[in-house]
Design a protein around this motif. Structure first.
Motif, PDB file in Angstrom:
ATOM      1  N   ARG A  78       4.141   2.171 -17.554  1.00 17.90           N
ATOM      2  CA  ARG A  78       3.366   0.938 -17.438  1.00 17.90           C
ATOM      3  C   ARG A  78       2.121   1.121 -16.566  1.00 17.90           C
ATOM      4  N   LEU A  79       2.017   2.257 -15.878  1.00 20.56           N
ATOM      5  CA  LEU A  79       0.809   2.546 -15.114  1.00 20.56           C
ATOM      6  C   LEU A  79      -0.397   2.769 -16.013  1.00 20.56           C
ATOM      7  N   THR A  80      -0.170   3.095 -17.276  1.00 18.58           N
ATOM      8  CA  THR A  80      -1.295   3.425 -18.156  1.00 18.58           C
ATOM      9  C   THR A  80      -1.289   2.607 -19.446  1.00 18.58           C
ATOM     10  N   ASN A  81      -0.614   1.473 -19.452  1.00 19.76           N
ATOM     11  CA  ASN A  81      -0.516   0.709 -20.705  1.00 19.76           C
ATOM     12  C   ASN A  81      -1.605  -0.339 -20.865  1.00 19.76           C
ATOM     13  N   GLY A  82      -2.566  -0.364 -19.940  1.00 20.31           N
ATOM     14  CA  GLY A  82      -3.687  -1.285 -20.059  1.00 20.31           C
ATOM     15  C   GLY A  82      -3.474  -2.648 -19.452  1.00 20.31           C
ATOM     16  N   SER A  83      -2.303  -2.907 -18.884  1.00 23.00           N
ATOM     17  CA  SER A  83      -2.021  -4.209 -18.271  1.00 23.00           C
ATOM     18  C   SER A  83      -2.338  -4.129 -16.786  1.00 23.00           C
ATOM     19  N   THR A  84      -3.399  -4.784 -16.366  1.00 21.09           N
ATOM     20  CA  THR A  84      -3.858  -4.650 -14.985  1.00 21.09           C
ATOM     21  C   THR A  84      -3.307  -5.723 -14.063  1.00 21.09           C
ATOM     22  N   ARG A  85      -2.492  -6.615 -14.579  1.00 18.10           N
ATOM     23  CA  ARG A  85      -1.839  -7.611 -13.746  1.00 18.10           C
ATOM     24  C   ARG A  85      -0.346  -7.596 -14.046  1.00 18.10           C
ATOM     25  N   SER A  86       0.458  -7.846 -13.051  1.00 20.19           N
ATOM     26  CA  SER A  86       1.906  -7.870 -13.208  1.00 20.19           C
ATOM     27  C   SER A  86       2.328  -9.195 -13.821  1.00 20.19           C
ATOM     28  N   THR A  87       3.084  -9.106 -14.891  1.00 19.60           N
ATOM     29  CA  THR A  87       3.569 -10.309 -15.561  1.00 19.60           C
ATOM     30  C   THR A  87       5.054 -10.144 -15.845  1.00 19.60           C
ATOM     31  N   SER A  88       5.721 -11.243 -16.148  1.00 21.43           N
ATOM     32  CA  SER A  88       7.130 -11.181 -16.497  1.00 21.43           C
ATOM     33  C   SER A  88       7.319 -10.283 -17.704  1.00 21.43           C
ATOM     34  N   GLY A  89       8.191  -9.303 -17.588  1.00 19.19           N
ATOM     35  CA  GLY A  89       8.433  -8.352 -18.656  1.00 19.19           C
ATOM     36  C   GLY A  89       7.545  -7.130 -18.594  1.00 19.19           C
ATOM     37  N   ASP A  90       6.485  -7.174 -17.795  1.00 24.78           N
ATOM     38  CA  ASP A  90       5.554  -6.044 -17.693  1.00 24.78           C
ATOM     39  C   ASP A  90       4.956  -6.039 -16.285  1.00 24.78           C
ATOM     40  N   ARG A  91       5.787  -5.682 -15.322  1.00 24.07           N
ATOM     41  CA  ARG A  91       5.358  -5.793 -13.927  1.00 24.07           C
ATOM     42  C   ARG A  91       4.564  -4.578 -13.457  1.00 24.07           C
ATOM     43  N   GLY A  92       4.798  -3.446 -14.105  1.00 21.42           N
ATOM     44  CA  GLY A  92       4.076  -2.247 -13.702  1.00 21.42           C
ATOM     45  C   GLY A  92       5.030  -1.135 -13.313  1.00 21.42           C
ATOM     46  N   TYR A  93       4.624  -0.339 -12.334  1.00 19.72           N
ATOM     47  CA  TYR A  93       5.435   0.776 -11.830  1.00 19.72           C
ATOM     48  C   TYR A  93       5.997   0.420 -10.462  1.00 19.72           C
ATOM     49  N   THR A  94       7.233   0.844 -10.221  1.00 19.12           N
ATOM     50  CA  THR A  94       7.800   0.759  -8.879  1.00 19.12           C
ATOM     51  C   THR A  94       8.668   1.974  -8.612  1.00 19.12           C
ATOM     52  N   SER A  95       8.618   2.432  -7.374  1.00 17.98           N
ATOM     53  CA  SER A  95       9.576   3.456  -6.941  1.00 17.98           C
ATOM     54  C   SER A  95      10.893   2.775  -6.611  1.00 17.98           C
ATOM     55  N   ARG A  96      11.879   3.557  -6.285  1.00 18.79           N
ATOM     56  CA  ARG A  96      13.111   3.009  -5.736  1.00 18.79           C
ATOM     57  C   ARG A  96      12.870   2.596  -4.282  1.00 18.79           C
ATOM     58  N   GLU A  97      13.851   1.904  -3.711  1.00 16.26           N
ATOM     59  CA  GLU A  97      13.656   1.405  -2.360  1.00 16.26           C
ATOM     60  C   GLU A  97      13.803   2.513  -1.327  1.00 16.26           C
ATOM     61  N   LEU A 126      -6.879   1.823  -8.592  1.00 18.71           N
ATOM     62  CA  LEU A 126      -5.508   1.347  -8.456  1.00 18.71           C
ATOM     63  C   LEU A 126      -5.490  -0.177  -8.507  1.00 18.71           C
ATOM     64  N   TYR A 127      -4.606  -0.694  -9.370  1.00 19.21           N
ATOM     65  CA  TYR A 127      -4.420  -2.147  -9.484  1.00 19.21           C
ATOM     66  C   TYR A 127      -3.092  -2.512  -8.837  1.00 19.21           C
ATOM     67  N   PRO A 128      -3.088  -3.400  -7.849  1.00 13.36           N
ATOM     68  CA  PRO A 128      -1.855  -3.714  -7.127  1.00 13.36           C
ATOM     69  C   PRO A 128      -0.920  -4.612  -7.930  1.00 13.36           C
ATOM     70  N   ARG A 129       0.290  -4.673  -7.473  1.00  8.91           N
ATOM     71  CA  ARG A 129       1.237  -5.648  -8.021  1.00  8.91           C
ATOM     72  C   ARG A 129       0.728  -7.041  -7.711  1.00  8.91           C
ATOM     73  N   THR A 130       0.818  -7.955  -8.706  1.00  8.72           N
ATOM     74  CA  THR A 130       0.227  -9.284  -8.517  1.00  8.72           C
ATOM     75  C   THR A 130       1.179 -10.444  -8.773  1.00  8.72           C
ATOM     76  N   ASP A 131       2.439 -10.175  -9.117  1.00 12.04           N
ATOM     77  CA  ASP A 131       3.325 -11.278  -9.490  1.00 12.04           C
ATOM     78  C   ASP A 131       4.022 -11.906  -8.303  1.00 12.04           C
ATOM     79  N   THR A 132       3.894 -11.321  -7.119  1.00 17.17           N
ATOM     80  CA  THR A 132       4.487 -11.899  -5.916  1.00 17.17           C
ATOM     81  C   THR A 132       3.722 -11.377  -4.711  1.00 17.17           C
ATOM     82  N   THR A 133       4.127 -11.799  -3.538  1.00 16.81           N
ATOM     83  CA  THR A 133       3.483 -11.349  -2.297  1.00 16.81           C
ATOM     84  C   THR A 133       4.549 -10.909  -1.308  1.00 16.81           C
ATOM     85  N   THR A 134       4.079 -10.439  -0.170  1.00 17.18           N
ATOM     86  CA  THR A 134       4.990 -10.172   0.939  1.00 17.18           C
ATOM     87  C   THR A 134       5.332 -11.492   1.614  1.00 17.18           C
TER      88      THR A 134
END
Length: 925
Positions: free
Chosen positions: A781-800, A828-836
């Motif tokens: 999902r880092l290269t699929n063209g979606s620059t904003r995090s949305t339900s079902g397509d949030r992007g890339y995440t590592s494990r905790e 780099l496009y940050p995660r956008t579906d939530t905040t800290t």
């Protein structure tokens, strides 16, 4: 013949002895049943689950044919039949209203001929062990099968009843229910498909871990090696009256009760096999605590065909996806094609159209009989007014789904193309003509919407029906032209061609929306429908000038359910956009590939109202075999065919495609500007082979040591092989000689650089040393063209990670650009579906290094190091560096950003991004 009366879910048994003067040379036998039967000859099970669900049409009954000579001998022979009468309607069966079995065997010996028929010469009894219990509920109304309920305490009188020595003196003579062809079973239609495949009893995958004692209400979970069609078996030592429940983990699949079994023990050691098949990945036995479990096993059965096709590549994602689609496909074949092996087992023709295409790349030619049966059934169940509907056969469904019926007509032509079977498709032309005449045109010269009995075109929302109606209608009209010619009804062709021309002339004029750069019906207010735009391409209605715009529609809109996603993928390959197709597959199927199950789902989420095993979801199998590997017939029965691989970002493809003339194999390897292609061609057929050149300016192709193409011209010849031309994608060859052909291309092009300094990373493969792969999180999902995090397509995440400092083991992601490129910027496009918790961007890297590596190198070069990066507050960040030429770009993070507010712990830190772009700033205007 039968017993005096019959009720739903009744099991009856029949016996007869036959004396023969010698070993038979043949024993041609017809057996018809309502509904299922098992046949033993001389104590040996010869037919396992004989009979087919009724009917070939609304009135008649299928009839099995078998030669019993190998199982008969000179002297006395014992015949035994067990009959299971469903006695209720369903979405896959038409009940006759009466249990019955017909047996006719013409036995030829050297001494004389013997005709063995059903009737009063047989002994018959209602099996006392089987009963009906509504405790816990019966299967939902779509299924004609009932639960199996067996009380071994009542069945003792039938111990050994299939053997010659059994005493059946207490049984009554069978009731003669009339001659063959009589009501209520009427005409007997020969079984058009093979008998079901079945094997012996098998150990479960976790056999060694299964308990030897019952555990009360906690079920014993016996794991199957895959999702299978099974009849479960048990052997126990139990007191009389213990109640054992048997069902699979998919009992509630699709949100409805499916089939299960109940066994009531007699005293002592006993065994039982529940003969009503179930589907699942494990069998759950609920065994009382006072019961000793001596053995648990299963018998697999199913449609008699082999997995003859295959697909593999350098990407495990697509290999897994193809394999799950193939398993799903097989589980949805038995009496008919069906949508799912659990909730319905119904032959919906929208599903069948997809299944036909999938099956031609998966199974041997024995599978074609199931498609032939499906075509004949759909036509034979046509209503007097001309309406076609499915599922059929059916006793409690009769509603038309209009676009599925149009699709089915196109499916008939597909069947002819792959099999070369003219007779079947020509025979149903009258029904096709009658149905198409129900449709009408509107004032715009397009087809008018036909709601049918159920106005359904796909699951989901944002359905632009006018696009779908006209695309399907156009496809059906093209097939009508073909079938009219095959059936000798050429006088009808001008009518179909005129309607087709009307749609072609007006589709783009009326339905193209220039402002949206997409097909959108006037007055339609929903999101642009990816289904409709894709089908415009598949139907040949979208001119090539629209393709770039439609690609963007299919890149950015995801409304299609898995059913019509099939055609979204096909459209992308037809437009020769394989990388976009690959990215879409990754995006849409990530959750299903990551899921531990073996099959693909009805919907995009697992569970709920959708089934876990739905054959309409096999579009990727077809797309990968037909387009990525590139094998498709171009004339009926593979008289001519093409091998035009579209590997996209894949660098290795190996595929086997079964055909009616043998198998085609394709092996492709790509490394930088070199392509190696090996093709095994068919006998008595002409192949058009395209050697991919990927836009190379001056490709050269060699075959068997000879340069056959270079400098844009045909060079030396090779016997049996003709070079027929070239374009930006391929150098083309033709051959009618069977055998193995190896092509080597040098000077193949690299993937084109995006115009205007575009994103080099778009749709490129990504690897990571630390990636959480779920339905909405994935490295790709880092290269699929979606620059904003949305339900079902949030992007890339590592494990905790419990500390932001990961310098001891940095987290990294790496993008493969496919070849060395000039580059000098990472965005780099940050995660956008939530905040800290305090409103900042979560997961954005604080300390990191950008590294590059050219092709063929094992060491990286530092392009830029960043420390103490401020939080981006939701905005993208650009990082430039001295221009380098490299193939691989790695983001290596040593300090992670703050955790998201939705983390399970405030100590959980991750690397999280929506997108990563790679650019060459010097090429920007």
């Amino acid at each position: 013949m039968g017993t005096e009366s019959s009720v739903a879910n009744q099991w009856t048994v029949y016996r007869r002895s036959v004396v023969l003067s010698g070993a038979p040379a043949s024993a041609r036998t017809r057996i018809a049943a309502d509904t299922k039967y098992w046949l033993w000859v001389n104590g040996t099970l010869v037919v396992f689950e004989g009979g087919l669900k009724r009917g070939p049409n609304p009135d008649d009954t299928y009839c099995d044919e078998i030669d019993l000579a190998p199982h008969l001998r000179a002297g006395t022979n014992q015949l035994a039949i067990q009959l299971w009468y469903f006695g209720k309607e369903g979405f896959s069966h038409k009940d006759s209203g009466r249990a019955g079995v017909l047996f006719e065997s013409a036995v030829a010996t050297q001494g004389d001929d013997v005709l063995v028929t059903s009737g009063t010469g047989w002994k018959a009894a209602v099996h006392p062990g089987y009963g009906a219990s509504s405790s816990g509920g019966q299967p939902n109304y779509r299924l004609p099968e009932s639960n199996v309920y067996y009380d071994a305490r009542k069945a003792a009188a039938l111990d050994g009843w299939t053997e010659a020595g059994y005493d059946d003196a207490a049984w009554s003579a069978a009731t003669d229910l009339g001659p063959a062809g009589g009501a209520p079973w009427n005409a007997l239609v020969p079984r058009p498909i093979p008998f079901f495949r079945h094997g012996g009893l098998h150990a479960y995958a976790n056999q060694s871990d299964l308990p030897t004692q019952g555990s009360g209400t906690t079920p014993i979970v016996a794991a199957l090696p895959s999702n299978l069609q099974v009849t479960p078996y048990l052997k126990v030592d139990a007191p009389a009256g213990a109640v054992i429940g048997i069902q699979t983990d998919h009992y509630r699949d699709g949100g409805a009760d499916n089939v299960r079994s109940t066994y009531i023990t007699t005293g002592g050691i006993q065994e039982f096999e529940s003969l009503g098949w179930m589907s699942g990945t494990s069998v759950h036995y609920t065994v009382p605590a006072d019961v000793k479990v001596l053995d648990l096993r299963y018998r697999e059965s199913g449609y008699d065909t082999d997995f003859a096709g295959s697909f593999s590549s350098d990407d495990a994602f697509f290999d897994t996806l193809w394999g799950k689609a193939a398993r799903t496909m097989y589980l949805n074949m038995r009496d008919t094609y069906f949508d799912c092996p659990t909730r319905e087992r119904a032959q919906w023709w929208g599903d069948v159209v997809n299944q036909l295409k999938e099956g031609f790349y998966t199974f041997d030619s024995r599978s074609h009989a199931l498609g032939r049966k499906a075509i004949r059934e759909l036509a034979a169940w046509q209503k007097p007014d001309g309406v076609l509907y499915s599922p059929v056969p059916a006793g409690n469904w009769n509603q038309e789904l209009s676009t599925q019926m149009l699709a089915s007509i196109w499916g008939f032509e597909t069947f002819h193309l792959y099999t070369g079977d003219e007779r079947t498709v020509a025979s149903v032309y009258p029904q096709i003509k009658k149905y198409l005449n129900l449709w009408s045109m509107d004032s715009d010269g397009l087809v008018a919407h036909r709601p049918g009995g159920w106005d359904w075109e796909d699951w989901g929302t944002n359905i632009d029906s006018r696009l779908l109606d006209n695309a399907w209608f156009h496809l059906a009209l093209g097939s009508a032209v073909t079938l009219a010619e095959l059936s000798g009804n050429t006088a009808d062709i001008p009518t179909w061609q005129a309607l087709r021309t009307s749609v072609e002339r007006n589709f783009d004029r009326v339905l193209w929306n220039e402002n949206s750069r997409a097909y959108r019906s006037p007055g339609y207010r929903g999101d642009t429908d990816d289904r409709g735009n894709a089908l415009a391409v598949v139907a040949g209605l979208a001119p090539s000038a629209r393709h770039d715009a439609i690609v963007e529609v299919l890149r950015n809109h995801t409304n299609a359910s898995p059913y019509l996603e099939f055609y979204v993928l096909e459209a992308l390959y037809l437009m020769r956009r394989p990388r976009v197709a690959e990215t879409r597959m990754r995006r849409r199927y990530a959750q299903q590939v990551a899921d531990p199950g073996y099959t693909l789902w009805e919907l995009w989420t697992k569970g709920g109202g959708g089934t876990d095993n739905h054959a309409w979801n096999g579009g990727p199998l077809y797309a990968l075999s037909a387009y990525a590997a590139g094998v498709r017939p171009t004339a009926p029965g593979y008289d001519t065919y093409e091998v035009l691989p579209q590997p996209g970002a894949l660098t290795r493809i190996s595929a086997v495609v079964p055909t009616v003339r043998g198998r085609v194999t394709v092996d492709l390897r790509r490394e930088e500007d070199r392509v190696e292609l090996s093709v095994l061609t068919l006998k008595a057929a002409t192949a058009r082979i395209g050697v991919p050149v990927f836009g190379g300016a001056d490709p050269a192709v060699t075959v068997r040591g000879r340069t056959v193409f270079s400098g844009g011209k045909v060079r030396a010849g090779v016997p049996g092989l003709r070079c027929t031309g070239h374009d930006a994608d391929y150098v083309y060859f033709e051959t009618d000689r069977p055998g193995s052909w190896q092509f080597t291309c040098t000077g193949a092009g690299l993937d084109p650089v995006p115009e205007g300094g575009g994103n080099l990373a778009l749709d490129r493969p990504v690897i990571s040393n630390d990636s959480l792969e779920t339905g909405e999180w994935s490295a790709f999902r880092l290269t699929n063209g979606s620059t904003r995090s949305t339900s079902g397509d949030r992007g890339y995440t590592s494990r905790e990670h419990t500390s932001p400092d990961v310098s001891a083991a940095p987290v990294w992601v790496e993008i493969d650009l496919g070849a060395d490129r000039d580059l000098g910027e990472v965005v780099l496009y940050p995660r956008t579906d939530t905040t800290t918790a305090d409103g900042l961007t979560p997961g954005y890297p604080v300390d990191f290094t950008l590294r590059t590596r050219p092709s063929g190198s094992t060491s990286t070069t530092v392009a830029r190091t960043v420390t103490g990066e401020p939080n981006p507050a939701g905005a993208k960040r650009s990082y430039t560096f001295d221009r380098v030429r490299a193939r691989y770009v790695r983001l290596e993070v040593t300090r992670l950003g703050p955790p998201a507010r939705d983390e399970a712990s405030a100590l959980y830190h991750r690397l999280q991004l929506a997108e990563m772009e790679i650019r060459d700033p010097r090429t920007e205007p």
